[in-house]
Enzyme design. Structure first.
Site, PDB file in Angstrom:
ATOM      1  CG  HIS A 107     121.446  83.807   6.593  1.00  0.00           C
ATOM      2  ND1 HIS A 107     120.892  84.660   7.515  1.00  0.00           N
ATOM      3  CD2 HIS A 107     120.427  83.054   6.131  1.00  0.00           C
ATOM      4  CE1 HIS A 107     119.585  84.424   7.617  1.00  0.00           C
ATOM      5  NE2 HIS A 107     119.285  83.447   6.780  1.00  0.00           N
ATOM      6  CG  ASP A 130     117.696  80.261   4.423  1.00  0.00           C
ATOM      7  OD1 ASP A 130     118.513  81.092   4.903  1.00  0.00           O
ATOM      8  OD2 ASP A 130     116.951  79.565   5.142  1.00  0.00           O
ATOM      9  CG  HIS A 173     111.574  82.496   9.927  1.00  0.00           C
ATOM     10  ND1 HIS A 173     112.415  81.534   9.401  1.00  0.00           N
ATOM     11  CD2 HIS A 173     110.800  81.845  10.835  1.00  0.00           C
ATOM     12  CE1 HIS A 173     112.151  80.367   9.956  1.00  0.00           C
ATOM     13  NE2 HIS A 173     111.188  80.526  10.841  1.00  0.00           N
ATOM     14  CE  LYS A 233     114.520  86.105   9.007  1.00  0.00           C
ATOM     15  NZ  LYS A 233     115.770  85.355   8.954  1.00  0.00           N
ATOM     16  CG  HIS A 266     116.080  84.491   3.104  1.00  0.00           C
ATOM     17  ND1 HIS A 266     114.934  84.455   3.868  1.00  0.00           N
ATOM     18  CD2 HIS A 266     117.052  83.973   3.892  1.00  0.00           C
ATOM     19  CE1 HIS A 266     115.212  83.931   5.061  1.00  0.00           C
ATOM     20  NE2 HIS A 266     116.499  83.632   5.084  1.00  0.00           N
ATOM     21  CG  HIS A 286     111.374  80.314   5.351  1.00  0.00           C
ATOM     22  ND1 HIS A 286     112.527  79.989   4.666  1.00  0.00           N
ATOM     23  CD2 HIS A 286     111.781  81.029   6.444  1.00  0.00           C
ATOM     24  CE1 HIS A 286     113.576  80.466   5.319  1.00  0.00           C
ATOM     25  NE2 HIS A 286     113.164  81.107   6.395  1.00  0.00           N
TER      26      HIS A 286
HETATM   27  N1  ARG Z   1     116.214  78.964   7.752  1.00  0.00           N
HETATM   28  C1  ARG Z   1     115.058  78.147   7.522  1.00  0.00           C
HETATM   29  C2  ARG Z   1     114.609  77.496   8.808  1.00  0.00           C
HETATM   30  O1  ARG Z   1     115.458  77.086   9.560  1.00  0.00           O
HETATM   31  C3  ARG Z   1     115.377  77.097   6.497  1.00  0.00           C
HETATM   32  C4  ARG Z   1     114.231  76.331   6.025  1.00  0.00           C
HETATM   33  C5  ARG Z   1     114.677  75.420   4.958  1.00  0.00           C
HETATM   34  N2  ARG Z   1     113.671  74.523   4.485  1.00  0.00           N
HETATM   35  C6  ARG Z   1     112.821  74.802   3.537  1.00  0.00           C
HETATM   36  N3  ARG Z   1     112.053  73.860   3.123  1.00  0.00           N
HETATM   37  N4  ARG Z   1     112.738  75.953   3.014  1.00  0.00           N
HETATM   38  O2  ARG Z   1     113.463  77.381   9.064  1.00  0.00           O
END
Ligand code: ARG
Length: 408
Positions: free
Chosen positions: A67, A319, A227, A186, A65, A247
């Site tokens: 970007h 991420d 997600h 995705k 994961h 996540h």
């Molecule tokens: N791209 C994810 C979102 O905006 C990031 C989340 C980051 N936080 C975490 N605790 N994993 O939801």
């Protein structure tokens, strides 16, 4: 980068066989072109071998994961000033940085304007160095959802590239993404932390919409990543048949049971919370996102421990872009802190990821017949997982891209 010689010999102090959970002492790996042809224990390296003193050989790392076309200085409203074309050029830099950190394969889960497709193709064509990329194109989600662009008023008519509503709308978007070169799909099943005006706990795509996406993806032989932070969205995504949940912050025992039953893989970005809460304000992250992170991060780490204890299949997903590319390996120590053995953390970033991508014949371990994607770290990561942040040697497809190791 050196071009792949006909035969390369690689030796080190040890090699981690992630498939069998074994350590091979004094290994000799023979590589012909871009393939591994043999792995021998207790070998004396021949003349001309690359000998990495004090090092451990590992399969090339795989982050499921990222970007690459995004960067940690482009949060919130700053993003509006960046075109997809400009982001592709940023991606060139981030691809090199990621490769140097040891990642020879990455899954890019969301990019505007197919900048990820362009980057993948440029890497495959040999124009720029970078990991093997498996890319999604624009992430698919509802109007006003996590994967839409909600920063401007309606006069600007701004809309995320992957916005689709209704099962047929979602099917059409899957077809469009595949038409323009995506390798996988995705979905955005719930709200998120970084998007404006969305609630991480709330489901967004409906079950029927995700079922439609999964059916279309199956027809075309591609995998689906969803997600999902909130419990109901996680369960709906699993029931719809997605291959991985990203996540997976608010797990409960039923969600864990469902993931095990369906063979759903979890990709939990448990390091990023530290960056958001310490650097996020300076980086332009919206105040509402900082507030949401305070509710999500610690709960996600508890969920991670529960999922590991329950034996759910896990992959490494960072991420990166929310935090700086190249710092991905910092997550290894957190995965161990929150419940994995060092071996499990390494498996998440190698063999488990290869299986998720359907690439277990080619990637994920150092074995005869597989592609020569090999990295080395100083010391033994099974004893000190922190060495994963010090990758000193990177070979991808038989070509050496980095060698800072002590050689003799
Ligand atoms: N791209 C994810 C979102 O905006 C990031 C989340 C980051 N936080 C975490 N605790 N994993 O939801």
């Amino acid at each position: 980068a050196q071009t792949a010689a006909a035969v390369t010999y690689l030796s080190a102090d040890r090699l981690i066989d992630v498939e069998n959970g074994r350590v091979i002492e004094s290994p000799l790996v023979t590589i012909d072109g871009n393939r591994i042809v043999s792995v021998l224990p207790d070998a004396t390296p021949p003349e001309g071998a690359i000998r990495l003193q004090g090092a451990t050989l590992l399969p090339g790392l795989m982050d499921m994961h990222v970007h690459l076309t995004g960067s940690a200085d482009q949060h919130g409203y700053r993003r509006l000033a960046r075109t997809a074309v400009r982001s592709a050029i940023t991606g060139v830099k981030n691809a090199r940085t990621s490769l140097d950190a040891g990642f020879t394969t990455m899954r890019n889960l969301g990019a505007q304007g197919y900048a990820d497709v362009a980057l993948r193709d440029a890497i495959n064509d040999g124009d720029v160095p970078g990991p093997r990329l498996f890319v999604s194109g624009p992430a698919i989600g509802i109007t006003g959802g996590h994967c839409d662009n909600n920063l401007l008023t309606h006069e600007f008519d701004a809309k995320g590239g992957g916005v689709a509503d209704g099962p047929w709308g979602v099917r059409a978007k899957v077809r469009e993404n595949l038409k323009f070169g995506a390798d996988l799909i995705k979905l955005c099943a719930t709200g998120g932390v970084m998007s404006k005006g969305t609630e991480p706990g709330a489901q967004q795509l409906a079950l029927e919409e995700m079922q439609a996406a999964v059916a279309e993806a199956r027809n075309r032989g591609v995998i689906v990543a969803a997600h999902a932070h909130g419990t109901e969205g996680i369960k709906a995504a699993i029931r719809a048949g997605v291959n991985s949940v990203e996540h997976a912050s608010f797990l409960d025992s039923e969600a864990i049971r469902l993931a095990k039953k369906h063979g759903t893989v979890l990709s939990m970005d448990i390091y990023v919370t530290e960056y958001i809460l310490s650097e996020g304000e300076k980086a332009g992250i919206l105040p509402e996102s900082l507030e949401k992170e305070r509710r999500v991060g610690s709960r996600q780490r508890e969920s991670f421990r529960e999922a590991v204890d329950a034996g759910v299949k896990m992959v490494f997903g960072s991420d990166a872009a929310v935090y700086p590319h190249g710092e991905n390996p910092r997550q290894f120590s957190r995965m161990v802190e929150f419940g994995m053995t060092p071996l499990q953390a390494l498996q998440a970033a190698t063999i488990n990821a290869a299986e998720l991508l359907g690439q277990q014949e080619n990637l994920g371990s150092i074995r005869e017949g597989k592609l020569a994607d090999i990295v080395a770290v100083p010391g033994n990561p099974l004893e000190d997982i922190g060495v994963m942040e010090k990758v000193q040697f990177v070979m991808k497809d038989g070509t050496v891209y980095k060698n800072d190791a002590v050689t003799f």
